[in-house]
Write a protein that holds these residues in place. Sequence first.
Motif, PDB file in Angstrom:
ATOM      1  N   GLU A   5       0.817  -1.207   0.000  1.00  0.00           N
ATOM      2  CA  GLU A   5       0.000   0.000   0.000  1.00  0.00           C
ATOM      3  C   GLU A   5       0.854   1.263   0.000  1.00  0.00           C
ATOM      4  O   GLU A   5       0.642   2.182  -0.776  1.00  0.00           O
ATOM      5  CB  GLU A   5      -0.793  -0.025   1.308  1.00  0.00           C
ATOM      6  N   ARG A   6       1.820   1.302   0.886  1.00  0.00           N
ATOM      7  CA  ARG A   6       2.550   2.537   1.129  1.00  0.00           C
ATOM      8  C   ARG A   6       3.795   2.666   0.259  1.00  0.00           C
ATOM      9  O   ARG A   6       4.132   3.729  -0.221  1.00  0.00           O
ATOM     10  CB  ARG A   6       2.949   2.585   2.605  1.00  0.00           C
ATOM     11  N   LEU A   7       4.511   1.552   0.086  1.00  0.00           N
ATOM     12  CA  LEU A   7       5.785   1.628  -0.642  1.00  0.00           C
ATOM     13  C   LEU A   7       5.630   1.222  -2.102  1.00  0.00           C
ATOM     14  O   LEU A   7       6.539   1.430  -2.900  1.00  0.00           O
ATOM     15  CB  LEU A   7       6.836   0.710   0.013  1.00  0.00           C
ATOM     16  N   GLY A   8       4.478   0.613  -2.427  1.00  0.00           N
ATOM     17  CA  GLY A   8       4.318   0.118  -3.787  1.00  0.00           C
ATOM     18  C   GLY A   8       5.181  -1.103  -4.053  1.00  0.00           C
ATOM     19  O   GLY A   8       5.604  -1.360  -5.174  1.00  0.00           O
ATOM     20  N   VAL A  20      18.136  12.238   2.916  1.00  0.00           N
ATOM     21  CA  VAL A  20      17.059  11.486   2.268  1.00  0.00           C
ATOM     22  C   VAL A  20      17.355  11.438   0.777  1.00  0.00           C
ATOM     23  O   VAL A  20      17.563  12.478   0.155  1.00  0.00           O
ATOM     24  CB  VAL A  20      15.691  12.169   2.509  1.00  0.00           C
ATOM     25  N   TYR A  21      17.386  10.253   0.196  1.00  0.00           N
ATOM     26  CA  TYR A  21      17.615  10.108  -1.244  1.00  0.00           C
ATOM     27  C   TYR A  21      16.313  10.360  -1.990  1.00  0.00           C
ATOM     28  O   TYR A  21      15.252   9.909  -1.565  1.00  0.00           O
ATOM     29  CB  TYR A  21      18.107   8.699  -1.581  1.00  0.00           C
ATOM     30  N   SER A  22      16.420  11.040  -3.133  1.00  0.00           N
ATOM     31  CA  SER A  22      15.248  11.246  -3.979  1.00  0.00           C
ATOM     32  C   SER A  22      15.037  10.001  -4.841  1.00  0.00           C
ATOM     33  O   SER A  22      15.935   9.161  -4.971  1.00  0.00           O
ATOM     34  CB  SER A  22      15.451  12.459  -4.877  1.00  0.00           C
ATOM     35  N   ARG A  23      13.852   9.916  -5.450  1.00  0.00           N
ATOM     36  CA  ARG A  23      13.565   8.795  -6.343  1.00  0.00           C
ATOM     37  C   ARG A  23      14.604   8.708  -7.468  1.00  0.00           C
ATOM     38  O   ARG A  23      15.116   7.643  -7.779  1.00  0.00           O
ATOM     39  CB  ARG A  23      12.166   8.977  -6.942  1.00  0.00           C
ATOM     40  N   TYR A  41      13.720   4.646   9.318  1.00  0.00           N
ATOM     41  CA  TYR A  41      13.222   6.025   9.516  1.00  0.00           C
ATOM     42  C   TYR A  41      12.232   6.442   8.429  1.00  0.00           C
ATOM     43  O   TYR A  41      12.022   7.630   8.185  1.00  0.00           O
ATOM     44  CB  TYR A  41      14.400   7.013   9.542  1.00  0.00           C
ATOM     45  N   GLU A  42      11.615   5.466   7.761  1.00  0.00           N
ATOM     46  CA  GLU A  42      10.767   5.759   6.592  1.00  0.00           C
ATOM     47  C   GLU A  42       9.652   6.776   6.871  1.00  0.00           C
ATOM     48  O   GLU A  42       9.256   7.516   5.979  1.00  0.00           O
ATOM     49  CB  GLU A  42      10.175   4.463   6.033  1.00  0.00           C
ATOM     50  N   HIS A  43       9.142   6.813   8.091  1.00  0.00           N
ATOM     51  CA  HIS A  43       8.041   7.744   8.398  1.00  0.00           C
ATOM     52  C   HIS A  43       8.533   9.113   8.855  1.00  0.00           C
ATOM     53  O   HIS A  43       7.747  10.046   8.962  1.00  0.00           O
ATOM     54  CB  HIS A  43       7.146   7.166   9.493  1.00  0.00           C
ATOM     55  N   HIS A  80       9.120   9.177   1.160  1.00  0.00           N
ATOM     56  CA  HIS A  80      10.052   8.052   1.229  1.00  0.00           C
ATOM     57  C   HIS A  80       9.860   7.145   0.017  1.00  0.00           C
ATOM     58  O   HIS A  80       8.737   6.828  -0.356  1.00  0.00           O
ATOM     59  CB  HIS A  80       9.813   7.262   2.508  1.00  0.00           C
ATOM     60  N   VAL A  81      10.969   6.730  -0.571  1.00  0.00           N
ATOM     61  CA  VAL A  81      10.928   5.829  -1.723  1.00  0.00           C
ATOM     62  C   VAL A  81      11.789   4.614  -1.395  1.00  0.00           C
ATOM     63  O   VAL A  81      12.895   4.755  -0.883  1.00  0.00           O
ATOM     64  CB  VAL A  81      11.497   6.536  -2.974  1.00  0.00           C
ATOM     65  N   SER A  82      11.261   3.424  -1.697  1.00  0.00           N
ATOM     66  CA  SER A  82      12.066   2.210  -1.526  1.00  0.00           C
ATOM     67  C   SER A  82      12.564   1.744  -2.892  1.00  0.00           C
ATOM     68  O   SER A  82      11.780   1.658  -3.838  1.00  0.00           O
ATOM     69  CB  SER A  82      11.235   1.095  -0.890  1.00  0.00           C
TER      70      SER A  82
END
Length: 398
Positions: free
Chosen positions: A89-92, A186-189, A212-214, A222-224
């Motif tokens: 749901e959240r990270l795809g 924080v890394y960008s997409r 620390y995703e939230h 946040h992008v995984s």
Amino acid sequence: MNAATSRGPLSTWALNAAPSPTLAVDTKAKALTAAGEDVCGFAAGEPDFDTPEHIKEAAIAALRDGKTKYAPTPGILPLREAVAADCAERLGVAAVPAQVIVSPGGKFSCYLALLATCSPGDEVLIPAPYWVSYPEMAKLAGAKPVFIPTTEASGFRVTPEQLEAAVTPRTRLLILNSPSNPTGAVYSRKELEGIADVALRRGLLILSDEIYEHLIYDGERHVSPASFSAEMAARVIITSGFSKTYAMTGWRLGTTVAPLPIAKAIAGLQSQTASNATTFAQYGALAALREKEKSAASVAAMLAAFDRRRRFLHAELNKIPGVRCALARGAFYLFPNISAHGLSSERFCELLLERQKVAAVFGSAFGAEGHLRLSYATGDATLQKGVARLAEFCASLQ
Ligand SMILES: *Cc1c(COP(=O)(O)O)cnc(C)c1O
């Protein structure tokens, strides 16, 4: 005397692994406080908030309900289902419960992930500054940590070019930690896509520590890297947990979402070491994921406080002569540069604690001399007093 006895009582593992310097500084600060000193603690890597009530209540109910026996090794099924659903749901990132392992703490999740994938002789790429435990965990898995230094100028983020240059035929895995402890980077997409591209071409696994995703500010998301493609998902191990997001550090609950064969191996290793994460604690974590509205409200309140403190500390630090600090966009740390004072970061921290009773962790512990790690997961009063003392300390060094 046999050879093993003549070596002394300790193993090469014990002799080669350094104990955690962040926990050591925090222990020293807590001992000073217990002795009656008024210490301002910026060293601890944990939220100062208490665990939200609905999570505590669920664990208490589970205890009363007799959830006091062993749990299945990889975790209770409803929690694994909830983690898999949250991931999708959240990270795809599409995940089935069989890919999820619940472990006693996110730290143990990271360790098992390395143990499941690395063999002696393998190289593990670790961008510096890094979380203190990564190099030691790689060594405990028999692998060799290889550092990729990053700079303030690049926002402490590794570039695809740097990564490419560091890969050798022995490189097995890259550790990514966004948002980062200790820098808050924080890394960008787009940046992650560049890194993922190198990982695919060079056949690297990625351990993506997303604990620390939230905790992200300024409207960033946040992008995984596991979300980019099925090919990437097949080489990314996501570790996370409940410690930071829900102020549950003492509960010891970490999560791993891994490609199936790796998940199976991790469960096997856990079955022979920790067995399972504490059973009734897992029911508390289940409430964190199921009671979404309550959890979202708690996280939002905590995040608003962290954001306010982040801006305050950042502004105050940059007023101090000889201190320079970027505004980090994630986690709950700032990583100011104090090199203008001409002391090693370790000596700086030692004197700061001795003279001003301010506890901070020296940058060299994270592979970045000339910096301090300050956690703003601490009360507003402590923050104000602590930064004033730091300013006084810096003035005394001039
Ligand atoms: C806090 C932290 C963890 C996990 O902590 P646990 O308390 O073991 O859940 C993992 N990685 C990083 C970078 C952390 O700061």
